[in-house]
Write an enzyme that holds these catalytic residues in place. Structure first.
Site, PDB file in Angstrom:
ATOM      1  N   TRP A   1      41.172  41.364  34.387  1.00  0.00           N
ATOM      2  CA  TRP A   1      42.092  42.274  35.317  1.00  0.00           C
ATOM      3  C   TRP A   1      41.552  42.514  36.585  1.00  0.00           C
ATOM      4  O   TRP A   1      42.306  43.174  37.470  1.00  0.00           O
ATOM      5  CB  TRP A   1      42.657  43.261  34.396  1.00  0.00           C
ATOM      6  CG  TRP A   1      43.730  42.907  33.473  1.00  0.00           C
ATOM      7  CD1 TRP A   1      44.165  41.698  33.149  1.00  0.00           C
ATOM      8  CD2 TRP A   1      44.816  43.730  32.899  1.00  0.00           C
ATOM      9  NE1 TRP A   1      45.009  41.748  32.383  1.00  0.00           N
ATOM     10  CE2 TRP A   1      45.779  42.948  32.166  1.00  0.00           C
ATOM     11  CE3 TRP A   1      45.042  45.498  32.983  1.00  0.00           C
ATOM     12  CZ2 TRP A   1      46.643  43.544  31.443  1.00  0.00           C
ATOM     13  CZ3 TRP A   1      46.000  45.930  32.280  1.00  0.00           C
ATOM     14  CH2 TRP A   1      47.034  44.952  31.487  1.00  0.00           C
ATOM     15  N   LYS A   2      40.085  42.498  36.833  1.00  0.00           N
ATOM     16  CA  LYS A   2      39.395  42.922  37.968  1.00  0.00           C
ATOM     17  C   LYS A   2      39.735  44.509  38.223  1.00  0.00           C
ATOM     18  O   LYS A   2      40.247  45.156  37.204  1.00  0.00           O
ATOM     19  CB  LYS A   2      39.716  42.093  39.144  1.00  0.00           C
ATOM     20  CG  LYS A   2      39.281  40.674  38.680  1.00  0.00           C
ATOM     21  CD  LYS A   2      39.327  39.512  39.798  1.00  0.00           C
ATOM     22  CE  LYS A   2      38.868  38.225  39.593  1.00  0.00           C
ATOM     23  NZ  LYS A   2      39.061  37.147  40.361  1.00  0.00           N
TER      24      LYS A   2
ATOM     25  N   HIS B   1      29.926  38.015  36.945  1.00  0.00           N
ATOM     26  CA  HIS B   1      30.870  37.273  37.794  1.00  0.00           C
ATOM     27  C   HIS B   1      30.843  37.043  39.353  1.00  0.00           C
ATOM     28  O   HIS B   1      29.797  37.885  39.963  1.00  0.00           O
ATOM     29  CB  HIS B   1      32.114  38.119  37.674  1.00  0.00           C
ATOM     30  CG  HIS B   1      33.453  37.467  38.325  1.00  0.00           C
ATOM     31  ND1 HIS B   1      33.690  37.433  39.579  1.00  0.00           N
ATOM     32  CD2 HIS B   1      34.472  36.984  37.555  1.00  0.00           C
ATOM     33  CE1 HIS B   1      34.902  36.938  39.650  1.00  0.00           C
ATOM     34  NE2 HIS B   1      35.372  36.617  38.498  1.00  0.00           N
TER      35      HIS B   1
ATOM     36  N   GLU C   1      33.198  29.092  36.989  1.00  0.00           N
ATOM     37  CA  GLU C   1      34.275  29.677  38.138  1.00  0.00           C
ATOM     38  C   GLU C   1      33.981  29.282  39.440  1.00  0.00           C
ATOM     39  O   GLU C   1      33.138  29.937  40.158  1.00  0.00           O
ATOM     40  CB  GLU C   1      34.290  30.950  37.782  1.00  0.00           C
ATOM     41  CG  GLU C   1      35.082  31.544  36.602  1.00  0.00           C
ATOM     42  CD  GLU C   1      35.766  33.030  36.797  1.00  0.00           C
ATOM     43  OE1 GLU C   1      36.818  33.116  36.039  1.00  0.00           O
ATOM     44  OE2 GLU C   1      35.123  33.699  37.217  1.00  0.00           O
TER      45      GLU C   1
ATOM     46  N   GLY D   1      42.085  35.207  35.944  1.00  0.00           N
ATOM     47  CA  GLY D   1      42.194  36.580  37.115  1.00  0.00           C
ATOM     48  C   GLY D   1      43.860  36.885  36.945  1.00  0.00           C
ATOM     49  O   GLY D   1      44.533  37.532  36.379  1.00  0.00           O
TER      50      GLY D   1
HETATM   51  P1  13P Z   1      41.856  34.080  39.627  1.00  0.00           P
HETATM   52  O1  13P Z   1      42.565  33.194  38.056  1.00  0.00           O
HETATM   53  O2  13P Z   1      42.883  34.899  40.223  1.00  0.00           O
HETATM   54  O3  13P Z   1      41.855  32.689  40.279  1.00  0.00           O
HETATM   55  O4  13P Z   1      40.749  34.571  39.186  1.00  0.00           O
HETATM   56  C1  13P Z   1      39.584  33.967  38.423  1.00  0.00           C
HETATM   57  C2  13P Z   1      38.645  34.636  38.168  1.00  0.00           C
HETATM   58  O5  13P Z   1      37.894  34.973  38.754  1.00  0.00           O
HETATM   59  C3  13P Z   1      38.732  35.323  36.708  1.00  0.00           C
HETATM   60  O6  13P Z   1      37.387  35.958  36.564  1.00  0.00           O
END
Ligand code: 13P
Length: 248
Positions: free
Chosen positions: A11-12, A93, A163, A229
């Site tokens: 969820w950042k 990350h 990623e 994300g």
């Molecule tokens: P998104 O799915 O928003 O591109 O983000 C990927 C991410 O950084 C998951 O850790």
């Protein structure tokens, strides 16, 4: 050995108390797909409430400090995550590596601290755009793997997430061939941990995963799940990714 699909929401820095209802809807839907392990990593402030709402489903942190305690204002230690009921943590990350200057050695120390605290770890690697364009992506990522994966990994509690930085939040994704090549290279690199470990470690893909592209990405042989994300913030967007994983 079959690797259970693993779909994880990062969820950042998003979510407030009211967002717990969304997590509840996600976990309720995930209950219908026991072949898929579904976890959410909300901001630290929501972990306790989400653990209470998750009825045993895994909830995790997005980072931890490498020390167990101490004078580190603003940081959270791995044993604190475990104490509040988290069962996993993301380390390394790219938003931490790039935005907070974390080195491979820092990431390895965090992973070791998390494992020592009894948490599962998702360790992230991934190349920037210019490295992809210059043809050096695999070498770059394997250097990150060599530098940041701890010496001892138990595949039951350790996963890697590939990623590519240029794919995060951009709507861009690598070609399926490039994803297959990268995940295959990471798995071959893990053979230094023994063939059984290399086969058992789950390697997730992350970067602009959504309900439309999940089935194709998750259908790649060495792609064992997704780290998501933006599309993990609502049940409406996240559940189709879980369903895609379940359908494979
Ligand atoms: P998104 O799915 O928003 O591109 O983000 C990927 C991410 O950084 C998951 O850790």
């Amino acid at each position: 050995m079959a690797r259970r699909k693993y779909v994880v929401g990062n969820w950042k820095m998003n979510g407030v108390s009211a967002s717990i209802a969304e997590a509840q809807a996600i976990f309720a839907a995930a209950d219908g797909h026991p072949a898929v392990e579904v976890a959410i990593c909300p901001p630290f402030t929501l972990i306790g409430a989400m653990v209470a709402a998750a009825r045993g489903a895994p909830v995790g942190g997005q980072d931890c400090h490498s020390a167990a305690s101490g004078a580190f204002t603003g940081s959270i230690a791995a044993p604190m995550l475990a104490d509040i009921g988290a069962s996993l943590v993301i380390v390394g990350h790219s938003e931490r590596r790039e935005g907070f200057g974390e080195s491979d050695a820092d990431v390895r120390a965090k992973a070791e601290a998390a494992l020592a605290a009894g948490l599962s770890v998702i360790l992230c690697v991934g190349e920037p755009r210019e490295v992809r364009e210059s043809g050096g992506a695999i070498e770059f990522v394997l250097t990150q793997v060599a530098g940041s994966v701890p010496a001892n990994v138990d595949p039951a509690r350790f996963a890697i997430a590939y990623e590519p930085i240029w794919a995060i939040g951009t709507g861009l994704v690598p070609t399926i061939d490039d994803v297959a090549a990268m995940h295959g290279a990471i798995r071959r690199a893990l053979s230094s941990y023994g063939a059984e470990t290399a086969q058992a470690v789950r390697i997730l893909y992350g970067g602009s995963v959504n309900g439309e592209n999940a089935a194709e990405l998750l259908g790649v042989g060495d792609v064992d799940g997704a780290l998501v994300g933006g599309a993990s913030l609502t049940a409406a967007k996240f559940v189709p990714i879980v369903e895609a994983a379940a359908g494979l």
